[in-house]
Design a protein around this motif. Structure first.
Motif, PDB file in Angstrom:
ATOM      1  N   MET A 163       0.796  -1.224   0.000  1.00 13.83           N
ATOM      2  CA  MET A 163       0.000   0.000   0.000  1.00 13.83           C
ATOM      3  C   MET A 163       0.834   1.281   0.000  1.00 13.83           C
ATOM      4  O   MET A 163       0.313   2.355  -0.296  1.00 13.83           O
ATOM      5  CB  MET A 163      -0.957  -0.003   1.193  1.00 13.83           C
ATOM      6  N   PHE A 164       2.099   1.156   0.368  1.00 12.06           N
ATOM      7  CA  PHE A 164       2.979   2.326   0.427  1.00 12.06           C
ATOM      8  C   PHE A 164       4.277   2.060  -0.333  1.00 12.06           C
ATOM      9  O   PHE A 164       5.370   2.207   0.217  1.00 12.06           O
ATOM     10  CB  PHE A 164       3.272   2.703   1.887  1.00 12.06           C
ATOM     11  N   PRO A 165       4.168   1.641  -1.615  1.00 14.59           N
ATOM     12  CA  PRO A 165       5.395   1.356  -2.378  1.00 14.59           C
ATOM     13  C   PRO A 165       6.174   2.636  -2.645  1.00 14.59           C
ATOM     14  O   PRO A 165       5.601   3.736  -2.638  1.00 14.59           O
ATOM     15  CB  PRO A 165       4.866   0.750  -3.677  1.00 14.59           C
ATOM     16  N   ALA A 166       7.458   2.498  -2.872  1.00 15.28           N
ATOM     17  CA  ALA A 166       8.291   3.650  -3.215  1.00 15.28           C
ATOM     18  C   ALA A 166       7.670   4.380  -4.394  1.00 15.28           C
ATOM     19  O   ALA A 166       7.191   3.754  -5.338  1.00 15.28           O
ATOM     20  CB  ALA A 166       9.700   3.182  -3.552  1.00 15.28           C
ATOM     21  N   GLY A 167       7.642   5.687  -4.297  1.00 18.19           N
ATOM     22  CA  GLY A 167       7.084   6.502  -5.371  1.00 18.19           C
ATOM     23  C   GLY A 167       5.616   6.848  -5.181  1.00 18.19           C
ATOM     24  O   GLY A 167       5.100   7.738  -5.849  1.00 18.19           O
ATOM     25  N   SER A 168       4.929   6.177  -4.262  1.00 23.61           N
ATOM     26  CA  SER A 168       3.499   6.456  -4.077  1.00 23.61           C
ATOM     27  C   SER A 168       3.263   7.611  -3.106  1.00 23.61           C
ATOM     28  O   SER A 168       2.169   7.805  -2.614  1.00 23.61           O
ATOM     29  CB  SER A 168       2.744   5.194  -3.630  1.00 23.61           C
ATOM     30  N   ASP A 169       4.331   8.386  -2.871  1.00 22.12           N
ATOM     31  CA  ASP A 169       4.167   9.621  -2.105  1.00 22.12           C
ATOM     32  C   ASP A 169       3.824  10.781  -3.047  1.00 22.12           C
ATOM     33  O   ASP A 169       3.545  11.883  -2.595  1.00 22.12           O
ATOM     34  CB  ASP A 169       5.438   9.950  -1.306  1.00 22.12           C
ATOM     35  N   LYS A 170       3.824  10.510  -4.344  1.00 20.22           N
ATOM     36  CA  LYS A 170       3.489  11.527  -5.344  1.00 20.22           C
ATOM     37  C   LYS A 170       2.073  11.275  -5.835  1.00 20.22           C
ATOM     38  O   LYS A 170       1.655  10.141  -5.972  1.00 20.22           O
ATOM     39  CB  LYS A 170       4.452  11.439  -6.537  1.00 20.22           C
ATOM     40  N   GLY A 171       1.351  12.344  -6.089  1.00 12.96           N
ATOM     41  CA  GLY A 171      -0.017  12.203  -6.576  1.00 12.96           C
ATOM     42  C   GLY A 171      -1.006  12.729  -5.558  1.00 12.96           C
ATOM     43  O   GLY A 171      -0.648  13.485  -4.653  1.00 12.96           O
ATOM     44  N   ASP A 172      -2.242  12.310  -5.696  1.00  9.90           N
ATOM     45  CA  ASP A 172      -3.331  12.786  -4.836  1.00  9.90           C
ATOM     46  C   ASP A 172      -3.307  12.005  -3.528  1.00  9.90           C
ATOM     47  O   ASP A 172      -4.065  11.054  -3.332  1.00  9.90           O
ATOM     48  CB  ASP A 172      -4.672  12.601  -5.561  1.00  9.90           C
ATOM     49  N   THR A 173      -2.395  12.392  -2.644  1.00  8.40           N
ATOM     50  CA  THR A 173      -2.231  11.662  -1.391  1.00  8.40           C
ATOM     51  C   THR A 173      -1.889  12.605  -0.250  1.00  8.40           C
ATOM     52  O   THR A 173      -1.265  13.642  -0.458  1.00  8.40           O
ATOM     53  CB  THR A 173      -1.136  10.573  -1.526  1.00  8.40           C
ATOM     54  N   GLU A 174      -2.335  12.234   0.937  1.00  9.88           N
ATOM     55  CA  GLU A 174      -1.966  12.963   2.150  1.00  9.88           C
ATOM     56  C   GLU A 174      -0.841  12.241   2.882  1.00  9.88           C
ATOM     57  O   GLU A 174      -0.455  12.641   3.969  1.00  9.88           O
ATOM     58  CB  GLU A 174      -3.187  13.095   3.071  1.00  9.88           C
ATOM     59  N   ALA A 175      -0.337  11.161   2.296  1.00 10.98           N
ATOM     60  CA  ALA A 175       0.758  10.421   2.914  1.00 10.98           C
ATOM     61  C   ALA A 175       2.007  11.298   2.914  1.00 10.98           C
ATOM     62  O   ALA A 175       2.396  11.832   1.888  1.00 10.98           O
ATOM     63  CB  ALA A 175       1.010   9.121   2.154  1.00 10.98           C
ATOM     64  N   SER A 176       2.606  11.443   4.072  1.00  8.57           N
ATOM     65  CA  SER A 176       3.793  12.280   4.214  1.00  8.57           C
ATOM     66  C   SER A 176       5.036  11.569   3.682  1.00  8.57           C
ATOM     67  O   SER A 176       5.167  10.351   3.830  1.00  8.57           O
ATOM     68  CB  SER A 176       3.995  12.612   5.691  1.00  8.57           C
ATOM     69  N   PRO A 177       5.965  12.321   3.103  1.00  8.43           N
ATOM     70  CA  PRO A 177       7.246  11.722   2.695  1.00  8.43           C
ATOM     71  C   PRO A 177       7.968  11.049   3.869  1.00  8.43           C
ATOM     72  O   PRO A 177       8.805  10.182   3.663  1.00  8.43           O
ATOM     73  CB  PRO A 177       8.054  12.917   2.175  1.00  8.43           C
ATOM     74  N   LYS A 178       7.603  11.430   5.095  1.00  7.90           N
ATOM     75  CA  LYS A 178       8.224  10.821   6.278  1.00  7.90           C
ATOM     76  C   LYS A 178       8.008   9.306   6.319  1.00  7.90           C
ATOM     77  O   LYS A 178       8.797   8.583   6.907  1.00  7.90           O
ATOM     78  CB  LYS A 178       7.662  11.437   7.569  1.00  7.90           C
ATOM     79  N   ILE A 179       6.939   8.831   5.693  1.00  9.30           N
ATOM     80  CA  ILE A 179       6.687   7.384   5.649  1.00  9.30           C
ATOM     81  C   ILE A 179       7.876   6.682   5.002  1.00  9.30           C
ATOM     82  O   ILE A 179       8.400   5.712   5.541  1.00  9.30           O
ATOM     83  CB  ILE A 179       5.390   7.063   4.871  1.00  9.30           C
ATOM     84  N   TRP A 180       8.305   7.215   3.860  1.00  9.58           N
ATOM     85  CA  TRP A 180       9.389   6.573   3.115  1.00  9.58           C
ATOM     86  C   TRP A 180      10.757   6.904   3.717  1.00  9.58           C
ATOM     87  O   TRP A 180      11.697   6.147   3.560  1.00  9.58           O
ATOM     88  CB  TRP A 180       9.296   6.955   1.637  1.00  9.58           C
TER      89      TRP A 180
END
Length: 132
Positions: free
Chosen positions: A61-78
């Motif tokens: 659900m949080f693969p590398a690169g999925s911090d880009k796009g329509d997401t509220e996931a913070s880059p801190k995850i990666w």
């Protein structure tokens, strides 16, 4: 991984978080005294949170690169995948414990739900971007 796959991962995790949010939305009014305590409804919501928590697969659900796009996931995850994974694992354990507690009173629900909601808050604070 293609952009489309990233979009799918984002959509999947957003759908799962929305579902968890609906279950939380069934419990919070009881805790706030805005709705009467309903043991069956509370247990159903806790069991749904547990079922949803079990579906969170960080790698998928949080693969590398999925911090880009329509997401509220913070880059801190990666940046802190280990810390994020530990936070998810704690949420899974606490969600399972809350459902297993099968609270039969408002006080029992408050106790069971307290740790689950604390996980939501701390994870969102660390790993979720604020909407503007």
């Amino acid at each position: 991984m293609s952009g489309m796959a990233h979009a799918d991962a984002i959509a999947d995790r957003q759908a799962l978080m929305k579902d968890i949010g609906r279950s939380v939305g069934a419990i919070v009014p009881m805790i706030k005294g805005e709705k009467p305590f309903d043991a069956a409804a509370a247990l159903a919501a806790l069991e749904q949170i547990d079922a949803d928590a079990k579906k969170i697969d960080v790698a998928t659900m949080f693969p590398a690169g999925s911090d880009k796009g329509d997401t509220e996931a913070s880059p801190k995850i990666w940046e802190d995948m280990d810390g994020f994974t530990k936070a998810v694992d704690k949420f899974k354990a606490d969600a399972a414990a809350a459902a297993a507690a099968k609270p039969d009173s408002l006080d029992g629900l408050k106790l069971a739900f307290q740790q689950v909601s604390a996980n939501c808050g701390s994870c969102h604070q660390s790993y979720r971007l604020k909407k503007n």
